[in-house]
Design an enzyme around this catalytic site. Structure first.
Site, PDB file in Angstrom:
ATOM      1  N   SER A   1      -8.202  -6.201   4.183  1.00  0.00           N
ATOM      2  CA  SER A   1      -8.320  -5.361   2.982  1.00  0.00           C
ATOM      3  C   SER A   1      -9.441  -5.897   2.123  1.00  0.00           C
ATOM      4  CB  SER A   1      -7.009  -5.422   2.186  1.00  0.00           C
ATOM      5  OG  SER A   1      -7.176  -4.796   0.935  1.00  0.00           O
TER       6      SER A   1
ATOM      7  N   TYR B   1      -0.502 -10.601  -1.757  1.00  0.00           N
ATOM      8  CA  TYR B   1      -0.989  -9.715  -0.675  1.00  0.00           C
ATOM      9  C   TYR B   1      -2.461 -10.024  -0.410  1.00  0.00           C
ATOM     10  CZ  TYR B   1      -2.751  -5.199   1.228  1.00  0.00           C
ATOM     11  OH  TYR B   1      -3.370  -4.216   1.967  1.00  0.00           O
TER      12      TYR B   1
HETATM   13  P1  NAP Z   1       1.305   2.953   5.512  1.00  0.00           P
HETATM   14  O1  NAP Z   1       0.853   4.361   5.550  1.00  0.00           O
HETATM   15  O2  NAP Z   1       2.358   2.560   4.534  1.00  0.00           O
HETATM   16  O3  NAP Z   1       1.753   2.538   6.997  1.00  0.00           O
HETATM   17  C1  NAP Z   1       2.207   1.243   7.242  1.00  0.00           C
HETATM   18  C2  NAP Z   1       2.600   1.115   8.685  1.00  0.00           C
HETATM   19  O4  NAP Z   1       3.018  -0.241   8.908  1.00  0.00           O
HETATM   20  C3  NAP Z   1       3.751   2.008   9.076  1.00  0.00           C
HETATM   21  O5  NAP Z   1       3.532   2.471  10.377  1.00  0.00           O
HETATM   22  C4  NAP Z   1       4.957   1.069   9.028  1.00  0.00           C
HETATM   23  O6  NAP Z   1       5.976   1.410   9.962  1.00  0.00           O
HETATM   24  C5  NAP Z   1       4.302  -0.218   9.499  1.00  0.00           C
HETATM   25  N1  NAP Z   1       5.060  -1.401   9.102  1.00  0.00           N
HETATM   26  C6  NAP Z   1       5.361  -1.848   7.858  1.00  0.00           C
HETATM   27  N2  NAP Z   1       6.067  -2.988   7.926  1.00  0.00           N
HETATM   28  C7  NAP Z   1       6.232  -3.269   9.233  1.00  0.00           C
HETATM   29  C8  NAP Z   1       6.856  -4.314   9.962  1.00  0.00           C
HETATM   30  N3  NAP Z   1       7.509  -5.316   9.339  1.00  0.00           N
HETATM   31  N4  NAP Z   1       6.806  -4.273  11.313  1.00  0.00           N
HETATM   32  C9  NAP Z   1       6.177  -3.281  11.952  1.00  0.00           C
HETATM   33  N5  NAP Z   1       5.567  -2.262  11.338  1.00  0.00           N
HETATM   34  C10 NAP Z   1       5.597  -2.262   9.984  1.00  0.00           C
HETATM   35  O7  NAP Z   1       0.091   1.957   5.219  1.00  0.00           O
HETATM   36  P2  NAP Z   1      -1.486   2.038   5.498  1.00  0.00           P
HETATM   37  O8  NAP Z   1      -2.133   2.257   4.197  1.00  0.00           O
HETATM   38  O9  NAP Z   1      -1.801   2.915   6.631  1.00  0.00           O
HETATM   39  O10 NAP Z   1      -1.733   0.506   5.876  1.00  0.00           O
HETATM   40  C11 NAP Z   1      -2.176   0.074   7.147  1.00  0.00           C
HETATM   41  C12 NAP Z   1      -2.903  -1.240   6.973  1.00  0.00           C
HETATM   42  O11 NAP Z   1      -4.047  -1.035   6.146  1.00  0.00           O
HETATM   43  C13 NAP Z   1      -2.066  -2.315   6.286  1.00  0.00           C
HETATM   44  O12 NAP Z   1      -2.308  -3.560   6.906  1.00  0.00           O
HETATM   45  C14 NAP Z   1      -2.611  -2.325   4.862  1.00  0.00           C
HETATM   46  O13 NAP Z   1      -2.441  -3.565   4.241  1.00  0.00           O
HETATM   47  C15 NAP Z   1      -4.076  -2.006   5.135  1.00  0.00           C
HETATM   48  N6  NAP Z   1      -4.794  -1.472   3.968  1.00  0.00           N
HETATM   49  C16 NAP Z   1      -4.411  -0.313   3.390  1.00  0.00           C
HETATM   50  C17 NAP Z   1      -5.120   0.156   2.287  1.00  0.00           C
HETATM   51  C18 NAP Z   1      -4.762   1.437   1.579  1.00  0.00           C
HETATM   52  O14 NAP Z   1      -5.255   1.676   0.461  1.00  0.00           O
HETATM   53  N7  NAP Z   1      -3.957   2.303   2.161  1.00  0.00           N
HETATM   54  C19 NAP Z   1      -6.210  -0.584   1.792  1.00  0.00           C
HETATM   55  C20 NAP Z   1      -6.558  -1.761   2.413  1.00  0.00           C
HETATM   56  C21 NAP Z   1      -5.843  -2.207   3.506  1.00  0.00           C
HETATM   57  P3  NAP Z   1       7.218   2.365   9.555  1.00  0.00           P
HETATM   58  O15 NAP Z   1       6.654   3.739   9.345  1.00  0.00           O
HETATM   59  O16 NAP Z   1       8.120   2.322  10.716  1.00  0.00           O
HETATM   60  O17 NAP Z   1       7.781   1.782   8.303  1.00  0.00           O
END
Ligand code: NAP
Length: 259
Positions: free
Chosen positions: A154, A168
């Site tokens: 991130s 985080y």
């Molecule tokens: P999201 O839409 O909330 O999706 C998160 C995913 O992670 C879901 O598939 C969830 O599974 C899974 N997950 C959560 N906890 C888990 C665990 N303990 N074991 C296995 N799977 C787990 O989030 P996203 O925004 O796409 O995030 C994806 C990545 O991008 C993350 O690493 C996040 O930190 C990073 N990121 C996001 C942003 C942003 O603004 N969105 C910015 C920078 C970095 P379930 O559906 O089964 O719960």
């Protein structure tokens, strides 16, 4: 007359594990990789129906895909995830270590210890466990096929996320260090390791931290003046996984609209 050389066998498709593949960036990445011909393991923790929808979308694109439930912070689940991949699809050649969460917004002093522990467990320990297992099964020295790993970091790793979730940010900085070190460890072992660092992306992660309005509230911080979409992160991950990035290892590719 000499015997003709054997016909070259068709190249086998990459087999890629995407953790957190049920929603957001992971789901967009899984579908993008399916379009490029990857067979897929779509990992999820609780979103079985969403993961199965991603599997259906991938199969409709002509690849093999399975959904596997695994909590990335649980070493037994991680072993089972990779075992299911090998049994159902063959030797794993790629990992997108994407699963993550922010869980809570606020100053560190106001953040309960159990939230801090959960965030570090999933975002850092979870990635460590997944890339460790990937290194074991992909390393050529250990009899694996080689391949590529992409971690999802991130922009928080370098910005610090003050008043939101500094723990985080610290976990994501750990992911960057892990990526750089493991890239060196595996560089002569047929495995490349890189990270993608998204900025602000339109997914459920913000609502999951208890503030569905965060995206709109912090958009003004983004130099491009808008949040990113999951489909804008997926191609960067796919490029780092693929052969065009064959000389890239140890990189953190920021995909953050200038953030
Ligand atoms: P999201 O839409 O909330 O999706 C998160 C995913 O992670 C879901 O598939 C969830 O599974 C899974 N997950 C959560 N906890 C888990 C665990 N303990 N074991 C296995 N799977 C787990 O989030 P996203 O925004 O796409 O995030 C994806 C990545 O991008 C993350 O690493 C996040 O930190 C990073 N990121 C996001 C942003 C942003 O603004 N969105 C910015 C920078 C970095 P379930 O559906 O089964 O719960």
């Amino acid at each position: 007359m000499s015997t003709p050389p054997p016909a070259p066998s068709a190249p086998s498709r990459p087999v890629t594990v995407v953790t957190g593949g049920s929603r957001g960036i992971g789901a967009a990445t899984a579908v993008h990789l399916a379009r490029q011909g990857h067979d897929l393991v779509v990992g999820y923790r609780s979103g079985r129906l969403e993961a199965e929808a991603v599997v259906t979308a991938a199969r409709d694109l002509g690849v093999r895909a399975v959904a596997v439930r695994a909590d990335v912070a649980d070493p037994d689940d991680v072993d089972a995830l990779f075992a299911a991949a090998a049994e159902q699809l063959g030797p794993v050649t790629g990992l997108v270590a994407n699963a993550g969460l922010t869980a809570h917004l606020g100053d560190l002093a106001d953040t309960p210890v159990e939230v801090v522990r959960q965030v570090i467990d999933v975002n850092l320990l979870g990635v460590v466990l997944c890339v460790r297992r990937a290194a074991q099964v992909m390393s050529r020295r250990r009899g694996g096929p080689g391949g590529a790993i992409v971690t999802v970091s991130s922009s928080a790793a370098t910005l610090g996320s003050a008043h939101e979730y500094v723990h985080y940010a610290a976990a994501k900085a750990g992911v960057d260090a892990l990526t750089m070190g493991l890239a060196k460890e595996l560089a002569d072992d047929g495995v490349r390791v890189n990270a993608v660092a998204p900025g602000l992306v339109r997914t459920d992660i913000h609502a999951g931290a208890g503030d569905a309005g965060r995206l709109e509230r912090v958009t003004a911080r983004v130099p491009m003046g808008r949040p990113g979409e999951p489909d804008e992160i997926a191609p960067a991950i796919a490029w780092l996984l693929g052969p065009e990035a064959g000389y890239v290892s140890g990189a953190v590719l920021r995909v953050a609209g200038g953030l």
